[in-house]
Each structure stands twice: as C-alpha cells, then as structure tokens.
Design an enzyme around this catalytic site. Structure first.
Site: not given
Length: 486
Positions: A185, A257, A291, A385
């Site tokens: 997906k 992750e 990331c 983040e």
C-alpha cells in the site's frame, strides 16, 4: 489547476498483476505536481474489497510457490532488476512529476533500487540454517536436530512518498526472495511508481499474486495491517502512522522504520570544511524529506561561529527550483500542506527566540535551504521531526553537553559525529542513542549492507539486505530420533 478531472489518468489497484476497479470516482485521491501545481493523476481507492482480494490472491500464490528453489527466486529478482534499470527514464519522470524529486536524485534512486534487488538475489544463497546439538542432556542422546529459516506467508508493506522506488524494493525484494508474497500500500504520491515496478516484476516472470499493489489512504493501510491472513507488517513512514498500524497489526511481526530527528555533532577538533561539505547535502538534498536527513547540528562553541558562517554560505549556493533541471539540488516539498507545516515550525521557533540565518523564501511548495540558529530546546524545530529543508544549529560547551543534547530526544534512528579523536568516536558509538552512528560522515549516508533501524519513536526491527530477509522469515526446527533401540 484548470485541467479537467476526466482528462487526468485514473490509476487502479493491481491485484495479481491485473487492474482492480476501486471505489467510485468521487472518492478518488488527486496527486498534484508540487512544482507546476497541476494534477498528475488520480487514484481509485481500493477499499476493503481490494485489500481482501489482494491478500487472498497473495496467500494462494504463496502456497503455490513457497517450495520454489532459491535459484528460481533469485532469478525472478535478477530479471526484475534488469527491467527496472531499463525503465529508469520512465520511473525518473514519474518521480519528478509526482513528488518534485530533482531529476538527478531520482535517477540515482532508480539505480540504487536495481542494485538492492540484485544484492538480495545474491544474499539468499548465504541465508543458512544450522545443526542443533541435542546430546547436551541425557534425553537428547541418539537424536539429531536442524533449524532453518522459513517464509512467514503474506507480507503487508506500507511505503512512503519520499523514495517511492527504493523504499518499495527494500521491502518487496527481501520478502519475495525468501519465499513470501507481498501486498504493498504505497503513499498516494508514490502510487504510480509502485504500479510500474509491480508491472516490471510481472513482465520479468514473477508469478501472479506474489506482488500486488492496493491504492488508497489510511483506511486501506489499516485494513491491510489488520487482515488475519497477513503474517508480517513492514512500514516506512511517520511515527504516528506507524503506531496506528502497529495497533492494527496486533500480535503480527511488525517492522517499523519511522520518524527521525538526526543529530550531527561537530566537535572542536573536526575538519571544518569536510564537516560542512558533508552535512550540507545531508540536510538539504531531497528537500530534507528523509528520516535520516540532518536536522540538529550540535557544534562545540570554539568552532560554532566559523561553522555557522561556512554552512550558511554553502546553503545559499545550493540551487532550489525546477526538479526537471539536472542542476537542481533540491526541489519543492511534496505538497502545500507540508510547506505550510514546515514554515509554521520555523515561525514558531523564531517567535521563541531562534535566529533565522537564511531562508525559507517560500514560493508555492518550494522552500529554500533554511538555517536556524540557537533555537530553544523546547522548540518544535528541536523536539519534533521537521521533514523539510531546515537545519538547526545548536552550540554546546563540550562533548558531554553534545551527547546530552543529542540524546534528549524521543527519536533515535541515525546520528553522526565529526571528530579527529578515536576516543571521542568510540564514546559516540557507545553513548549516542541511535540505531546507527556514523563518524566523519553525515547522518543521511546509508548503505544497504548494515542493519538499519531505530530506537524509541523511530521504530523497531532492522532493514538492510540480510537483516530484512531475516525479518521476513522465522526459525523452524526439526528433530529426529535416529534409532528406535536407544
């Protein structure tokens, strides 16, 4: 965006290699070119029907092919890698249009994707089992045991927009080469790339059903993770989404992750020009949308002013603009919502007392390389983040303070330290609370040969060629009594 919706290509889920008609057109997801601000294509949501059909077909394909030899499975991957390499221009074009990825970076990603698939094809021959001595106790005498790694079944993979080819094959290739089937997906912005890669796998000879793509959003991802016939859920994405998928997955094996907030420590003894040259692309290439992009740059005070001056000068030299230009260093962020969020974080930090040294100079979805100095520790730019082209410079008096500041974070994916001291390097290895540490290399540097993953809100499990293959398998033991007379 004057283009009429009826003239925009409509993409459908591909179950067992065949298009699957999804929901009505009114439920479509529109993907917008972030540079041109015009529709690229629209996605028909697969819904529960596509999820159920894809998982059922994947389960059938897994049962039909799980005894195929390693040589056969490796052959599927090698043929697919060749097909992907040959299709590099088309895949590159899709990334440039759908996510605004600069052409140079997109082309590199396609090449890395093919290389990763080939690496998995080679590594499967070295995924060994082991004999298990049983005669350590009297009851084990006359008995022999062996253990082998076996596939788990259907792997559900949820993939992000930022590296739609590479982060897709990071999940697909290890799953298939170890004998599993996979249902992907993808993020909407990466859907066209996922469908094209699935088509290339099929044309290269992969049996139908071993690789399907379900289109949609959070609803489809959660339904896939929760499906009772899915054995493994592997996710790359934000922490909030990952936690929701982990809850949906329940007791299944889960590989996440997730988010990051990478610290890059520059010690007073560092090679200043080298540190600047390596951290600049780590912070700003891919528009900071990775990331492990450098976010917090923690610099010992004797070097802070010189580093800040050189870093800002370097940031201003980077070319931000049209992703189709081969000289562009960073293009737009993925969509206007992301640009709004990033600029809001910058404004909040400046209101809290941070100094804006350069940027953001926003134009639509394009944000210039932005450097912020001395943001308060409680600032969102330091705590959360960013996932954008923003670097935060933070001065510290010494290495002790640098480690304390770096570790004062809920994320722990990958970090870096620049130093000439072996003692400092080894201390960083021991004490920096991240899954991977680089010395004299910036945090965005990654190779597929080492275990990659994080601590805390950065997720669980490890990727990388052999490590991802292990995550897609489990140990199975067989014991034999060799003589009925003993």
């Amino acid at each position: 965006m004057a283009q009429h919706a009826r003239s925009i290509p409509r993409l459908h889920s591909a179950v067992a290699g065949s298009p699957f008609q999804g929901a009505s057109a009114g439920d479509d997801i529109m993907v917008i070119d972030p540079w041109r601000d015009e529709p690229v294509h629209r996605l028909a949501r697969g819904g529960a029907d596509a999820v159920n059909a894809a998982v059922a077909r994947a389960r059938e394909a897994f049962l039909a092919s799980r005894w195929e030899s390693r040589a056969t499975r490796a052959g599927w991957l090698l043929a697919a890698a060749d097909a992907i390499a040959a299709a590099a221009p088309a895949l590159t074009d899709l990334m440039v249009r759908a996510i605004g990825k600069p052409r140079r970076a997109a082309g590199f990603e396609v090449g890395r994707s093919a290389a990763f698939i080939r690496a998995c094809a080679g590594a499967i021959h070295h995924l060994h089992g082991e004999t298990v001595p049983l005669d350590g106790t009297p009851a084990g005498a006359g008995r022999f045991g062996f253990a082998e790694r076996v596939p788990l079944g259907v792997v559900a993979a949820v993939t992000p927009f930022n590296a739609p080819a590479n982060l897709l094959v990071q999940k697909v290739a290890p799953a298939i080469v170890t004998g599993n089937a996979v249902v992907v997906k993808p993020a909407p912005e990466g859907a066209a790339v996922a469908l094209e890669i699935a088509r290339l796998f099929a044309e290269a000879g992969l049996p139908a059903g071993l690789f399907s793509v379900v289109l949609g959003g959070a609803e489809e991802a959660l339904a896939l993770a929760a499906h009772p016939d899915v054995a493994v859920v592997t996710v790359t994405g934000g922490t909030a989404a990952g936690e929701a998928l982990a809850r949906a997955a329940g007791a299944k094996r889960f590989l996440g992750e997730l988010g990051g907030n990478s610290p890059n420590i520059v010690c007073a003894d560092a090679d200043l020009p080298d540190a600047v040259a390596r951290i600049l692309p780590s912070a700003f290439e891919a528009s900071g949308q990775q990331c492990i992009s450098t976010q917090r740059i923690i610099v010992e005070e004797p070097l802070f002013d010189a580093f800040a001056e050189a870093f800002v000068e370097g940031a201003r030299r980077l070319k931000a603009g049209d992703p189709d230009d081969p000289d562009t260093d960073l293009g737009p962020v993925v969509h206007a919502r992301a640009a709004d969020r990033i600029c809001g974080m910058i404004d909040a930090a400046v209101a809290d007392g941070a100094r804006l040294l350069t940027g953001p100079d926003r134009r639509g979805c394009l944000i210039a390389p932005t450097v912020v100095s001395r943001a308060p520790q409680a600032s969102v730019l330091v705590r959360e983040e960013i996932f954008g082209p923003v670097a935060v410079l933070l001065p510290v008096p010494d290495v002790d303070a640098a480690l304390a500041l770096a570790n004062d974070c809920e994320y722990g994916l990958q970090g870096a330290c620049f130093t000439r001291s072996l003692d400092t390097a080894m201390r960083m290895s021991r004490e920096l609370q991240v899954g991977s540490v680089w010395i004299n290399e910036a945090s965005r540097f990654r190779l597929d040969s080492y275990p990659f993953g994080g601590f805390g809100k950065s997720g669980t499990g490890r990727e990388g060629v052999t490590y991802a293959m292990e995550e897609c398998t489990t140990w199975k033991f067989t014991g034999m009594r060799l003589s009925a007379g003993r």
